[in-house]
Design an enzyme around this catalytic site. Structure first.
Site, short mmCIF file in Angstrom:
data_model
loop_
_atom_site.label_atom_id
_atom_site.label_comp_id
_atom_site.label_asym_id
_atom_site.label_seq_id
_atom_site.Cartn_x
_atom_site.Cartn_y
_atom_site.Cartn_z
N GLY A 1 14.53 -16.79 -13.63
CA GLY A 1 14.77 -15.46 -14.28
C GLY A 1 15.82 -14.60 -13.57
O GLY A 1 15.84 -13.44 -13.63
N LYS B 1 9.97 -2.75 -21.71
CA LYS B 1 9.01 -3.38 -21.08
C LYS B 1 8.12 -4.22 -22.36
O LYS B 1 7.79 -3.67 -23.13
CB LYS B 1 8.05 -2.50 -20.35
CG LYS B 1 6.86 -3.39 -19.79
CD LYS B 1 6.31 -2.15 -18.61
CE LYS B 1 5.28 -2.98 -17.90
NZ LYS B 1 5.64 -4.39 -17.31
N THR C 1 6.15 -11.41 -12.01
CA THR C 1 5.98 -11.40 -13.14
C THR C 1 4.54 -10.94 -13.62
O THR C 1 3.67 -11.33 -12.99
CB THR C 1 6.24 -12.75 -14.01
OG1 THR C 1 7.48 -13.20 -13.69
CG2 THR C 1 6.22 -12.59 -15.47
N THR C 2 4.26 -10.04 -14.66
CA THR C 2 3.03 -9.48 -14.92
C THR C 2 2.44 -10.30 -15.98
O THR C 2 3.15 -11.22 -16.62
CB THR C 2 3.08 -7.96 -15.36
OG1 THR C 2 4.17 -7.86 -16.16
CG2 THR C 2 3.55 -7.19 -13.90
N PRO D 1 1.62 -7.62 -8.75
CA PRO D 1 2.09 -6.91 -10.06
C PRO D 1 3.21 -5.84 -9.70
O PRO D 1 3.81 -5.03 -10.63
CB PRO D 1 0.71 -6.06 -10.64
CG PRO D 1 -0.31 -5.99 -9.68
CD PRO D 1 0.15 -7.31 -8.55
N ASN D 2 3.12 -5.22 -8.22
CA ASN D 2 4.14 -4.10 -8.05
C ASN D 2 4.40 -4.46 -6.62
O ASN D 2 3.66 -4.28 -5.68
CB ASN D 2 3.46 -2.81 -8.34
CG ASN D 2 4.51 -1.88 -8.36
OD1 ASN D 2 5.57 -1.71 -7.27
ND2 ASN D 2 4.65 -1.02 -9.29
N HIS E 1 6.52 3.48 -18.96
CA HIS E 1 7.64 2.50 -18.39
C HIS E 1 8.69 2.70 -19.57
O HIS E 1 8.62 3.23 -20.44
CB HIS E 1 7.23 1.19 -18.47
CG HIS E 1 6.56 0.76 -17.24
ND1 HIS E 1 5.14 1.04 -16.75
CD2 HIS E 1 6.95 0.18 -16.15
CE1 HIS E 1 5.01 0.59 -15.52
NE2 HIS E 1 6.05 0.26 -14.85
N THR F 1 0.74 -3.12 -13.06
CA THR F 1 0.35 -2.01 -12.01
C THR F 1 -0.85 -1.54 -12.34
O THR F 1 -1.71 -1.06 -11.74
CB THR F 1 1.59 -1.12 -11.69
OG1 THR F 1 2.81 -1.92 -11.30
CG2 THR F 1 1.24 -0.42 -10.33
P1 NAD Z 1 13.99 -9.02 -17.93
O1 NAD Z 1 13.65 -9.14 -19.38
O2 NAD Z 1 15.24 -8.28 -17.59
O3 NAD Z 1 14.24 -10.42 -17.25
C1 NAD Z 1 13.58 -11.36 -17.66
C2 NAD Z 1 14.64 -12.78 -17.35
O4 NAD Z 1 13.58 -13.89 -17.22
C3 NAD Z 1 15.35 -12.94 -18.53
O5 NAD Z 1 16.67 -12.98 -18.42
C4 NAD Z 1 14.67 -13.96 -19.46
O6 NAD Z 1 15.90 -14.80 -19.98
C5 NAD Z 1 14.33 -14.76 -18.06
N1 NAD Z 1 13.35 -15.83 -18.41
C6 NAD Z 1 12.32 -15.93 -19.35
N2 NAD Z 1 11.71 -17.03 -19.05
C7 NAD Z 1 12.36 -17.93 -18.42
C8 NAD Z 1 12.01 -19.16 -17.87
N3 NAD Z 1 11.15 -19.94 -18.05
N4 NAD Z 1 13.09 -19.65 -16.76
C9 NAD Z 1 14.12 -18.73 -16.44
N5 NAD Z 1 14.27 -17.63 -17.12
C10 NAD Z 1 13.37 -17.07 -17.80
O7 NAD Z 1 12.51 -8.25 -17.34
P2 NAD Z 1 12.48 -7.55 -16.02
O8 NAD Z 1 12.29 -6.28 -16.15
O9 NAD Z 1 13.18 -8.25 -15.03
O10 NAD Z 1 10.99 -8.06 -15.83
C11 NAD Z 1 10.60 -9.56 -15.48
C12 NAD Z 1 9.05 -9.28 -15.06
O11 NAD Z 1 8.80 -8.66 -13.96
C13 NAD Z 1 8.03 -8.49 -16.14
O12 NAD Z 1 6.82 -9.38 -16.33
C14 NAD Z 1 7.84 -7.26 -15.39
O13 NAD Z 1 6.76 -6.55 -15.92
C15 NAD Z 1 7.83 -7.52 -14.04
N6 NAD Z 1 8.14 -6.73 -12.93
C16 NAD Z 1 7.46 -6.77 -11.86
C17 NAD Z 1 7.59 -5.89 -10.84
C18 NAD Z 1 6.94 -5.94 -9.54
O14 NAD Z 1 7.27 -5.36 -8.61
N7 NAD Z 1 6.00 -7.13 -9.38
C19 NAD Z 1 8.56 -4.90 -11.10
C20 NAD Z 1 9.27 -4.89 -12.04
C21 NAD Z 1 8.87 -5.79 -13.32
#
Ligand code: NAD
Length: 256
Positions: free
Chosen positions: A16, A145, A85-86, A112-113, A141, A152
């Site tokens: 990602g 999203k 990823t959530t 999750p966070n 958010h 979280t």
């Molecule tokens: P985003 O949409 O900006 O980025 C996701 C990326 O993943 C995109 O570029 C998409 O093309 C890519 N992708 C999807 N499936 C893929 C695969 N099979 N292989 C490779 N790439 C793939 O989203 P984001 O804001 O970066 O958030 C991503 C995830 O992280 C979400 O689930 C979000 O809720 C979560 N998140 C978690 C935290 C944490 O602290 N745990 C913090 C923020 C966001």
């Protein structure tokens, strides 16, 4: 992408890598002297790049629809996975535990966070849960999203519900007899969670407790995605010594 690494560095791939969190993670890994970014995997790329470039740890920030396949690939390839990823619910956790088996060779950390404030919010809420009759969660958010409620908010509600149950606290009082669908939020183990999707916000989780004559509000704001990076890097460094499934990052907090 392949770069020369110092032998003591942990070799890390990001899945990602072109997303918001993926880009932030790539930059943070590149800046860390003890880590080496060896693969950036985007949606169009093959996960085999992780193997080809010798990744020891993969960081996943993708999509709820993609994450299970990615983690399963890592497990099968003997690559540790740090998952932000959530959307990983109990059924998915059960499937991962089963696949890891009783003597897992690789580690999977799911949080999750990754921010310190969100971890503390969960601990504070667990401590408060038994003392209040009412509790509701507000998850705010950015509008891009894809999942609601947030991971979280869901995790906070689960932990609060379990702390209430363990303390023998009954259902929260609620005399609602007539309501539009969704007006009282989504129930996560009995705790109402209300999701706002709002331009201008990165992420905010607010937990409101109430009892006779008082309320207590515990809230956490994510102002920049950089706030998640210390937790992500700490998980990457810790995971080689943590085979099996680790949920949350409480082990990184020096709390009683
Ligand atoms: P985003 O949409 O900006 O980025 C996701 C990326 O993943 C995109 O570029 C998409 O093309 C890519 N992708 C999807 N499936 C893929 C695969 N099979 N292989 C490779 N790439 C793939 O989203 P984001 O804001 O970066 O958030 C991503 C995830 O992280 C979400 O689930 C979000 O809720 C979560 N998140 C978690 C935290 C944490 O602290 N745990 C913090 C923020 C966001």
């Amino acid at each position: 992408m392949s770069v020369a690494t110092v032998s003591s560095q942990i070799r890390v791939g990001v899945i990602g890598a072109n997303g918001r969190m993926g880009e932030e993670s790539c930059a943070a890994i590149q800046d860390a002297e003890d880590l080496s970014l060896v693969a950036r995997v985007g949606r169009q790329d093959s996960l085999a790049e992780l193997v080809d470039h010798g990744a020891e740890v993969a960081v996943d920030f993708t999509h709820p629809d993609s994450v299970m396949r990615n983690v399963e690939f890592c497990m099968d390839a003997g690559i540790h996975a740090v998952v932000g990823t959530t959307g990983i619910d109990e059924n998915r956790l059960t499937a991962l535990r089963r696949r890891l088996g009783p003597e897992p060779a690789s580690g999977v950390i799911i949080a999750p966070n990754f921010s310190i404030g969100a971890l503390l919010l969960m601990r504070f809420c667990e401590a408060a849960a038994r003392h209040y009759e009412s509790v509701e969660v507000i998850d705010s958010h950015h509008p891009a999203k894809v999942d609601a409620p947030s991971g979280t908010a869901t995790r906070a509600a689960e932990l609060i519900a379990r702390a209430r149950e363990a303390a023998g606290v009954g259902s929260a009082p609620d005399g609602t007899k007539v309501a539009l669908p969704g007006a009282r939020g989504a129930l996560v183990e009995g705790v109402p969670v209300h999701s706002l999707r709002m331009q201008g916000i990165v992420g905010r989780t607010e937990v409101v407790f109430g009892t006779q004559g008082e309320t207590l509000t515990v809230s956490h704001d994510s102002l920049e995605r950089s706030s998640f990076m210390p937790g992500v890097l700490a998980a990457v460094r810790a995971i080689p010594d943590r085979p099996g499934l680790t949920l949350d990052l409480d082990f990184l907090l020096d709390l009683p």
